[in-house]
Design an enzyme around this catalytic site. Sequence first.
Site, PDB file in Angstrom:
ATOM      1  NE  ARG A  55      -2.169  -1.189   3.662  1.00 33.05           N
ATOM      2  CZ  ARG A  55      -1.738  -0.247   4.485  1.00 33.05           C
ATOM      3  NH1 ARG A  55      -1.973   1.038   4.232  1.00 33.05           N
ATOM      4  NH2 ARG A  55      -1.077  -0.576   5.587  1.00 33.05           N
ATOM      5  CE  LYS A 196      -6.118  -4.133   4.632  1.00 36.04           C
ATOM      6  NZ  LYS A 196      -6.766  -4.731   5.832  1.00 36.04           N
ATOM      7  CG  HIS A 215      -6.998  -4.440  10.475  1.00 32.20           C
ATOM      8  ND1 HIS A 215      -5.652  -4.184  10.669  1.00 32.20           N
ATOM      9  CD2 HIS A 215      -7.068  -5.200   9.350  1.00 32.20           C
ATOM     10  CE1 HIS A 215      -4.957  -4.759   9.701  1.00 32.20           C
ATOM     11  NE2 HIS A 215      -5.784  -5.385   8.901  1.00 32.20           N
ATOM     12  CB  SER A 233       1.248  -6.830   8.107  1.00 31.57           C
ATOM     13  OG  SER A 233       1.834  -7.699   7.174  1.00 31.57           O
ATOM     14  CE  LYS A 237      -4.838  -8.843  10.938  1.00 30.05           C
ATOM     15  NZ  LYS A 237      -5.352  -8.962   9.555  1.00 30.05           N
ATOM     16  CB  THR A 238      -4.056 -14.692   7.884  1.00 32.44           C
ATOM     17  OG1 THR A 238      -4.474 -13.377   7.514  1.00 32.44           O
ATOM     18  CG2 THR A 238      -4.618 -15.689   6.894  1.00 32.44           C
ATOM     19  CG  ASP A 252      -7.590  -8.005   6.728  1.00 30.19           C
ATOM     20  OD1 ASP A 252      -6.725  -7.941   7.627  1.00 30.19           O
ATOM     21  OD2 ASP A 252      -7.692  -7.162   5.833  1.00 30.19           O
ATOM     22  NE  ARG A 317      -0.356  -9.025   1.750  1.00 34.06           N
ATOM     23  CZ  ARG A 317      -0.901  -8.766   2.934  1.00 34.06           C
ATOM     24  NH1 ARG A 317      -1.923  -9.496   3.366  1.00 34.06           N
ATOM     25  NH2 ARG A 317      -0.427  -7.799   3.688  1.00 34.06           N
TER      26      ARG A 317
END
Length: 526
Positions: A55, A196, A215, A233, A237-238, A252, A317
Amino acid sequence: METQMNKDLKEILRSGKVFFNLPVGSLVECAIKQNGGKLTSTGAITAETGKYTGRSPKDKFIVDSPSVHDKIDWGSTNQPISEEKFDRLYQDVLAYLEGKELFVFDGFAGADKEYRLPIRVINQYAWHNLFAHQLFVRPTAQELTTHEAQFTVVSAPDFEADPAVHGTHSETFILVNFDRKIVLIGGTKYAGEIKKSIFSVMNFLLPEQGVLSMHCSANKGKDGDVALFFGLSGTGKTTLSADPDRMLIGDDEHGWSDNGVFNIEGGCYAKCINLSKEKEPEIYGAIKFGSVLENVVVNEETREADYDDKSLTENTRAAYPIDYIANALIPGAAGHPNVVVFLTADAFGVLPPISRLTKEQAMFHFLSGYTSKLAGTERGVTEPEATFSTCFGQPFLPLSPRVYAEMLGEKIQSHNAKVYLVNTGWSGGPYGVGKRMNLPYTRAMITAALHGDLDKVEYKADPVFGVLVPESCTGVPAAILDPRNTWEDKAAYDAQAKKLAELFVANFNRFADMPDSIKSAAPKSN
């Protein structure tokens, strides 16, 4: 009243080169012809984003209009741009897109029909439209017949802005216009900007409806219990929400309403650097036909993805629909959370691997949003650097952080949710000396928290950070629960702990208006 700008857009969409709501197979074919993407050995399509592999937060703006001026938390995260500059850039983008091949996706943001936002995504690239198709909530055939977008994303990666003319900082731009209900993206091929930007929109709209936008990832147990996993990141989390023994709600973005938790998305956008079938079988198995691999190096002969190759970027990704995860919950909605987990990758190596938080500590750590950058990952970073991202999602929050924090505090209290801080970072020393927390141990600690096993053990308060540390946990050596015990040099631990505590306190000075009960939950720096 229909604006002239929308009329202009509709004129462009009447072109014979515009393709509406193509199925996955057609989008894959178009993407290969258009951008030269390749199919991997599992059937996923590859795409490279060139100059930008992540980003561009410094290139994101919100249009400053009277209707939103007093609501937005203006600053380096939410930068203003005038309505006039937006209009000029918008018209130039439309002129650029006229006559070009375009792809349109109509769908929703939000799995809960009471709060979902009908959206339209218009892409110059077919693979971006495939990304949107897989990442947002896909409509049924019947829903498509009555679909009317309330927000539109226009993405023109090959159009570059002129800062002197358009008021941007560079050729790249991500502009959100809440009055015109348009997101305008250009100068970047990174697909994450699409998802996003809509998340930022939902973070503006949902709190006004009494819904906390978050988030975080979320999953549901066999007994109906729900867990949330907040984290920046690289904190897991994932990975940690993809649990074979629990149903995945989402990885997410979520909303927490009076009905419970719901996924804002219809897919997952997982980091896949060093991905392996052994460590993350659910994510590994989801990368198949219809999935998009972004900046992943592929062997030209075998077409096998090399997830360990970071020559293009470490931010590789994989984008895929959530139903590619075998135990995904469809639709992505469940009850109120029983457990809330804050994930941090502490490269200082001083935070406990798991600790229980009071409501006040939960508010403090939510507002802090701590993790750390690693030495060597960025030019000029020679030792671990603390990173604080408010509410674990600062780049996507248009409103004051206090809005989200107070809503979280109220919901935690109303639904008696237990909150844990989990360090997936380093133990036995800082980055470069200690070792990364063993993933099976982290999973065991989270499982104990979810099953209520940690309700039955003794706790002691950490002398520096004040959090409550369990003295035992099934499947985890007791010695690692107290981080100081894992360091050979206790004095070095004490110095590092003091340093991190001071950074916490210094960062929280910007929340001087918060109640004393929350400020007093800060670590002790002396």
